[in-house]
Scaffold this motif. Structure first.
Motif, mmCIF file in Angstrom:
data_model
loop_
_atom_site.group_PDB
_atom_site.id
_atom_site.type_symbol
_atom_site.label_atom_id
_atom_site.label_comp_id
_atom_site.label_asym_id
_atom_site.label_seq_id
_atom_site.Cartn_x
_atom_site.Cartn_y
_atom_site.Cartn_z
ATOM 1 N N LYS A 1 -37.507 -4.224 80.285
ATOM 2 C CA LYS A 1 -38.475 -3.656 81.226
ATOM 3 C C LYS A 1 -38.615 -4.536 82.463
ATOM 4 N N LEU A 2 -38.720 -5.833 82.255
ATOM 5 C CA LEU A 2 -38.858 -6.768 83.372
ATOM 6 C C LEU A 2 -37.624 -6.728 84.268
ATOM 7 N N THR A 3 -36.458 -6.621 83.668
ATOM 8 C CA THR A 3 -35.215 -6.570 84.429
ATOM 9 C C THR A 3 -35.215 -5.408 85.404
ATOM 10 N N TRP A 4 -35.507 -4.211 84.906
ATOM 11 C CA TRP A 4 -35.436 -3.027 85.766
ATOM 12 C C TRP A 4 -36.564 -2.985 86.780
ATOM 13 N N VAL A 5 -37.727 -3.495 86.419
ATOM 14 C CA VAL A 5 -38.817 -3.555 87.405
ATOM 15 C C VAL A 5 -38.435 -4.481 88.555
#
Length: 61
Positions: free
Chosen positions: A8-12
């Motif tokens: 999730k952090l990667t894509w955000v």
């Protein structure tokens, strides 16, 4: 940090960074210093997202 949270952090980070880069193109016409600040922030966020993706690829399931 769990793998799902890292995903999730990667894509955000990637999407917000690219959005800031696109926004900075329009801001550069009116205010160069703010535009370049947004370019730096967006580039750093997108690069951090790519780094997170690389780290996630090195982790196990």
């Amino acid at each position: 940090m769990t793998n799902s949270n890292l995903d999730k952090l990667t894509w955000v980070l990637i999407y917000v960074g690219l959005l800031l880069l696109c926004l900075s193109i329009f801001v550069l016409r009116g205010d160069a210093s703010l535009g370049w600040t947004l370019v730096g922030a967006g580039g750093a966020m997108a690069a951090a997202g790519v780094l997170c993706a690389w780290l996630r690829s090195r982790r196990g399931p």
